[in-house]
Every structure is written in structure tokens, then in C-alpha cells.
Design a protein around this motif. Structure first.
Motif, mmCIF file in Angstrom:
data_model
loop_
_atom_site.group_PDB
_atom_site.id
_atom_site.type_symbol
_atom_site.label_atom_id
_atom_site.label_comp_id
_atom_site.label_asym_id
_atom_site.label_seq_id
_atom_site.Cartn_x
_atom_site.Cartn_y
_atom_site.Cartn_z
ATOM 1 N N VAL A 47 3.316 5.928 -3.057
ATOM 2 C CA VAL A 47 4.486 6.636 -3.580
ATOM 3 C C VAL A 47 4.407 6.720 -5.101
ATOM 4 C CG1 VAL A 47 6.990 6.482 -3.883
ATOM 5 C CG2 VAL A 47 5.980 6.100 -1.633
ATOM 6 N N ALA A 48 4.024 5.623 -5.754
ATOM 7 C CA ALA A 48 3.906 5.625 -7.219
ATOM 8 C C ALA A 48 2.835 6.613 -7.682
ATOM 9 C CB ALA A 48 3.586 4.216 -7.718
ATOM 10 N N ALA B 95 0.830 -1.199 0.000
ATOM 11 C CA ALA B 95 0.000 0.000 0.000
ATOM 12 C C ALA B 95 0.870 1.258 0.000
ATOM 13 C CB ALA B 95 -0.931 -0.008 1.205
ATOM 14 N N CYS B 96 1.957 1.243 0.755
ATOM 15 C CA CYS B 96 2.862 2.397 0.786
ATOM 16 C C CYS B 96 3.532 2.580 -0.570
ATOM 17 C CB CYS B 96 3.915 2.202 1.872
ATOM 18 S SG CYS B 96 3.240 2.256 3.531
ATOM 19 N N GLY B 97 3.919 1.491 -1.204
ATOM 20 C CA GLY B 97 4.549 1.573 -2.517
ATOM 21 C C GLY B 97 3.606 2.144 -3.561
ATOM 22 N N ALA C 27 1.457 11.887 -10.079
ATOM 23 C CA ALA C 27 0.800 13.193 -9.959
ATOM 24 C C ALA C 27 1.819 14.318 -10.133
ATOM 25 C CB ALA C 27 0.098 13.307 -8.608
ATOM 26 N N ALA C 28 3.012 14.151 -9.564
ATOM 27 C CA ALA C 28 4.056 15.171 -9.704
ATOM 28 C C ALA C 28 4.483 15.308 -11.161
ATOM 29 C CB ALA C 28 5.254 14.818 -8.825
ATOM 30 N N LEU C 29 4.648 14.196 -11.854
ATOM 31 C CA LEU C 29 5.010 14.249 -13.273
ATOM 32 C C LEU C 29 3.910 14.907 -14.100
ATOM 33 C CD1 LEU C 29 6.680 10.759 -13.787
ATOM 34 C CD2 LEU C 29 7.794 13.001 -13.795
#
Length: 77
Positions: free
Chosen positions: A58-59, A53-55, A64-66
Motif C-alpha cells: 500500500v505504501a 507485506a500488505c502494508g 507511485a501515485a504521488l
């Protein structure tokens, strides 16, 4: 880290839980099915599913940043 507790008396095993919840579930099982016997067995420690879930989070944040960067660069003259 997720843990799965296995009963030392039968084929029971807990679902993947946190260490505290897994211990609690195993004690409940022993109280219900093996009254008078101290909880035994073994612990299976794994990275799934809590770390998964954490991975994924992060993905998703990286995607979203890209997307934000691509949108900002598309608006520049």
C-alpha cells in the motif's frame, strides 16, 4: 493473519505461517517427534509478517501515485 504454533510437549514452534500451514507443520512435528500423542500446545496469532507485506504494498502504491501526480503537475503550463 500469521500464526505460530507451539508444541505442548517440547520447545518446538513453527515459523510464522498461515493458520492452515501452521497446523500442518505442527501435526508433522508430532508425527515425527511425539508419535502416538495428539497434537497440543498453543497458537500465537500476530499481524507480522503477512500483514506487513500488505502494508508495504500500500505504501509503495501511494508513493507511485504521488510521483505520477507530481510528474503530471510539472508538465502543466
Amino acid at each position: 493473519m500469521a500464526c505460530r504454533y507451539w508444541c505442548g510437549e517440547c520447545d518446538f514452534r513453527t515459523p510464522w505461517l498461515s493458520r492452515a500451514l501452521g497446523e500442518e507443520e505442527l501435526v508433522r512435528h508430532y508425527h515425527r517427534d511425539h508419535r502416538g500423542i495428539a497434537p497440543e500446545g498453543h497458537v500465537e496469532a500476530g499481524r507480522w509478517p503477512l500483514d506487513l507485506a500488505c502494508g508495504c504494498l500500500v505504501a509503495a502504491a501511494a508513493a507511485a501515485a504521488l510521483l505520477l501526480i507530481a510528474t503530471a503537475l510539472g508538465r502543466l503550463p
